[in-house]
Design an enzyme around this catalytic site. Sequence first.
Site, mmCIF file in Angstrom:
data_model
loop_
_atom_site.group_PDB
_atom_site.id
_atom_site.type_symbol
_atom_site.label_atom_id
_atom_site.label_comp_id
_atom_site.label_asym_id
_atom_site.label_seq_id
_atom_site.Cartn_x
_atom_site.Cartn_y
_atom_site.Cartn_z
ATOM 1 N N ASN A 177 -73.644 126.640 5.975
ATOM 2 C CA ASN A 177 -74.278 127.238 4.801
ATOM 3 C C ASN A 177 -75.782 127.099 4.973
ATOM 4 O O ASN A 177 -76.276 125.999 5.137
ATOM 5 C CB ASN A 177 -73.818 126.488 3.540
ATOM 6 C CG ASN A 177 -74.703 126.762 2.326
ATOM 7 O OD1 ASN A 177 -74.901 125.904 1.497
ATOM 8 N ND2 ASN A 177 -75.246 127.957 2.219
ATOM 9 N N GLY A 178 -76.487 128.223 4.939
ATOM 10 C CA GLY A 178 -77.943 128.128 4.987
ATOM 11 C C GLY A 178 -78.558 129.047 6.014
ATOM 12 O O GLY A 178 -77.969 130.070 6.385
ATOM 13 N N GLU A 179 -79.741 128.673 6.452
ATOM 14 C CA GLU A 179 -80.482 129.477 7.418
ATOM 15 C C GLU A 179 -81.209 128.555 8.386
ATOM 16 O O GLU A 179 -81.765 127.544 7.979
ATOM 17 C CB GLU A 179 -81.563 130.334 6.711
ATOM 18 C CG GLU A 179 -81.063 131.222 5.598
ATOM 19 C CD GLU A 179 -80.161 132.348 6.052
ATOM 20 O OE1 GLU A 179 -80.164 132.667 7.258
ATOM 21 O OE2 GLU A 179 -79.421 132.888 5.209
ATOM 22 N N ASP A 208 -77.717 133.256 13.482
ATOM 23 C CA ASP A 208 -78.290 131.907 13.597
ATOM 24 C C ASP A 208 -77.176 130.860 13.695
ATOM 25 O O ASP A 208 -77.373 129.776 14.230
ATOM 26 C CB ASP A 208 -79.255 131.602 12.445
ATOM 27 C CG ASP A 208 -78.649 131.800 11.067
ATOM 28 O OD1 ASP A 208 -77.616 132.507 10.955
ATOM 29 O OD2 ASP A 208 -79.214 131.272 10.090
ATOM 30 N N CYS A 226 -73.882 130.527 1.936
ATOM 31 C CA CYS A 226 -72.445 130.515 1.908
ATOM 32 C C CYS A 226 -71.928 129.267 1.222
ATOM 33 O O CYS A 226 -72.696 128.442 0.760
ATOM 34 C CB CYS A 226 -71.920 130.546 3.341
ATOM 35 S SG CYS A 226 -72.714 131.808 4.351
ATOM 36 N N ILE A 275 -76.119 137.707 5.464
ATOM 37 C CA ILE A 275 -77.557 137.954 5.410
ATOM 38 C C ILE A 275 -78.129 138.247 6.792
ATOM 39 O O ILE A 275 -78.946 139.142 6.965
ATOM 40 C CB ILE A 275 -78.277 136.753 4.740
ATOM 41 C CG1 ILE A 275 -77.939 136.736 3.239
ATOM 42 C CG2 ILE A 275 -79.784 136.834 4.945
ATOM 43 C CD1 ILE A 275 -78.428 135.533 2.486
ATOM 44 N N GLY A 321 -91.838 129.834 -5.118
ATOM 45 C CA GLY A 321 -92.928 128.869 -4.923
ATOM 46 C C GLY A 321 -92.491 127.423 -5.046
ATOM 47 O O GLY A 321 -93.322 126.517 -5.128
ATOM 48 N N ARG A 339 -68.485 133.535 2.892
ATOM 49 C CA ARG A 339 -69.722 134.051 3.474
ATOM 50 C C ARG A 339 -70.480 135.030 2.584
ATOM 51 O O ARG A 339 -69.902 135.965 2.030
ATOM 52 C CB ARG A 339 -69.407 134.747 4.802
ATOM 53 C CG ARG A 339 -70.662 135.250 5.494
ATOM 54 C CD ARG A 339 -70.369 135.791 6.884
ATOM 55 N NE ARG A 339 -71.627 136.144 7.535
ATOM 56 C CZ ARG A 339 -71.815 137.231 8.271
ATOM 57 N NH1 ARG A 339 -70.821 138.059 8.475
ATOM 58 N NH2 ARG A 339 -72.995 137.489 8.799
ATOM 59 N N LEU A 340 -71.782 134.795 2.510
ATOM 60 C CA LEU A 340 -72.730 135.765 1.958
ATOM 61 C C LEU A 340 -73.500 136.272 3.166
ATOM 62 O O LEU A 340 -74.304 135.549 3.751
ATOM 63 C CB LEU A 340 -73.668 135.079 0.956
ATOM 64 C CG LEU A 340 -74.687 135.950 0.229
ATOM 65 C CD1 LEU A 340 -74.004 136.935 -0.707
ATOM 66 C CD2 LEU A 340 -75.664 135.090 -0.569
#
Lengths: 88, 677
Positions: free
Chosen positions: B74-76, B99, B2, B52, B363, B49-50
């Site tokens: 923003n994030g996870e 979360d 986000c 997920i 990666g 917001r995105l």
Amino acid sequence: MNNIADHLRKFIKESFLFGRDDDFSDADSFLELGIIDSTGVLELVTFIEEQYQITVEDEELVPENLDSIDNLVQFIARKREPSTVQTW
Amino acid sequence: MCGIAGVVCFNGTGASAELLRRMVAQVRYRGPDESGVYVDGQTGLGHARLSIIDLCGGRQPMHNADRSLSVTFNGEIFNYLELRETLAAEGHHFATQSDTEVILHAYQQYGEDCTEHFNGQWAFAIWDKRHGRLFLSRDRLGIRPLHYTVAGGKFLFASEVKSLLVDTDVERQIDPIGLDQVFTFWSTLPPRTVFRGINELPPGHNMVVEGRELRTRRYWQLDYDDQRTSTTPQQCAEELLALLLDATRLRLRSDVPVGAYLSGGLDSTINAALVKQCTNAHLRTFSVTFEDAEFDESPYQKAAVDYLQTDHTSIQCNRQQIGRIFPEVIWHTEQPVLRTAPAPLYLLSKLVHQRGYKVVLTGEGADEMLGGYDVFKEAKVRRFWAAQPDSAFRAGLLRRLYPYLPNIQAQSLAYQKAFFHVRPEDLASPLFSHLPRWELTSRLKSFFSPELRAEIADRDVYADCRALLPEDFANWHPFCQAQYLETAMLMPGYILSSQGDRVAMAHSVEGRFPFLDHRLAEFAAGIPPRLKMKALKEKYILKLAAGHLIPAEVRQRTKQPYRAPDAASFFGGAADACCDYKGELLSPTRIREDGLFDPDAVEHLVRKAERGRAVGIKDNMALVGILSTQLVVDQFVRNFDTCSASAIDARSTILAQTPWEERDGWPADEPVSVDGS
């Protein structure tokens, strides 16, 4: 001889100093002054080969031949004298 | 994933919902699904917001039950399920499956130490109403951005600088010291940015804003101890693989499908193979290929795709495209870059978005954590040679460096020795590994205008870097020192930003990086350097741990770093027609007006490029660096108002495809709650 030195100085100024009047003498090392980066040597060699109709051999790609105006002038002079070239 | 924003007013006025709305609108590509603004007296939070995780319940700003805490995030937090269980056992009640809510409860339970419990990638701010305190945090390695400034009696924060600039109290000026850093280290060093007065919260730091006071505290630091892991190589490899699998498993947590980038290199192929180990679901992979054979890796991509049986899509990138999209890319990087490498990744995230994906695993981080970069190899050879300068064998190892750079390979050994020459005083320098790169880059400053050069003349830019080194740094193994410099200086500011978050989020794509799980980072910091680079074999321990999961041609190939055409993207052939903007931006008049570069030197450089003679590393970096700096000035200083949200709408493909007006919450259903007065 002076013509070659002037010509080389003009090329260095145009190609590596981008027209700036940085003060460097004919004896100053391009490497020490940071004028030529790791790929700039190839540009320099291409230039002298085209301008002076000489061929620079792999073993001649050393700072002793190419790293100052003085070294270049002497190197080009040697390359253009057939008798001297044979000593290499 | 986000975009976040917020404000705390010190001057007695109330926070403006309108300002917050405009701040959030600047970055709606970060969160096109919905938006929210919350105002509590002098404090306000905004969010784009995105969706997920918990697509229905995860709306933000989110509050706890008694509305004493509010968060914009923003994030996870990848371990949110485990944390939720722990917190529930402590008596916490959860209203959503998100979360985000776990962050609120963790803060309630652990206070500012909550971040030590998180495994994830985040930038968030919690308004703690009861204590009149704003708590901000950024993840350990700097995956997600967080900027702040103080202006006009307000503390303002946001994911991106462009949100801060919408407040007219915020200065729009280039910071000369920021440029000094970019033209040395390839990015600014936190907390500095290229904008005067605008800071970023450094990775691994928390911040508290209370009254007029700002307090910043480091909560995490990488600590290298090459003696820590005393097991056999085999045991070390097994432990590494177990950690990688767990890091990947956590990063597959999502309520939307997850894809992966597959470049054909070792790291991304192992990353994709790890995903396959963790799930039976069909894996969708994406890659960039290049028209220029020098940069193209498609044969290896094909080998990886065939072996791993992924459903693969690639996008071919050419010079003209890079030249054409470069201004948009710089709008997103928000700082000058010395390489065009972010541009193809910008095209790649667009492809991912078009195919309906919001999340990719990549990666990223393997080279930093496990010793893959050429700069590590170069430092090892230089140090080894310096111990016996007359040894022909040792000097001969210089020829093993940079096999993919034709200009370096064409050098005689005598010249290579001259370029990689080690001065006796360098051996004792904590910056030994990076001095050749930084000295080469610093030469670009000869293009600075006399005024700019005068402003930075008395500075020791390396002192900026030395000031950020951990106390124990001098005692670390030289290989670990090099790793730290790469991880702390280049990775957050360039790799994870200009090549990471910014170009992915530009198309609403979230990157997730198993190699940057902090447990793995801590474990890797304890692996002996000889297992990371065995002789001159990079990432030895990673190949031992996971090499069996990937095809032999990828495992055994010579490492080729990701690169893209630089000067050739702007000059010569079809490229010229694709970037008509460059003529004006690089013109002597414009260069003189902007005052950062020497107009005459730039003109000489441009002429050299037009003749096709700008072939050296320095010329290429100079062209990209100068052009991108001019674009930063053009878009953020000179013409910010016309470049900001409304103007960008017109040219943004993503918005053309998914008009934001039609999406939930944008902006008709925008929840604005106003508490207090």
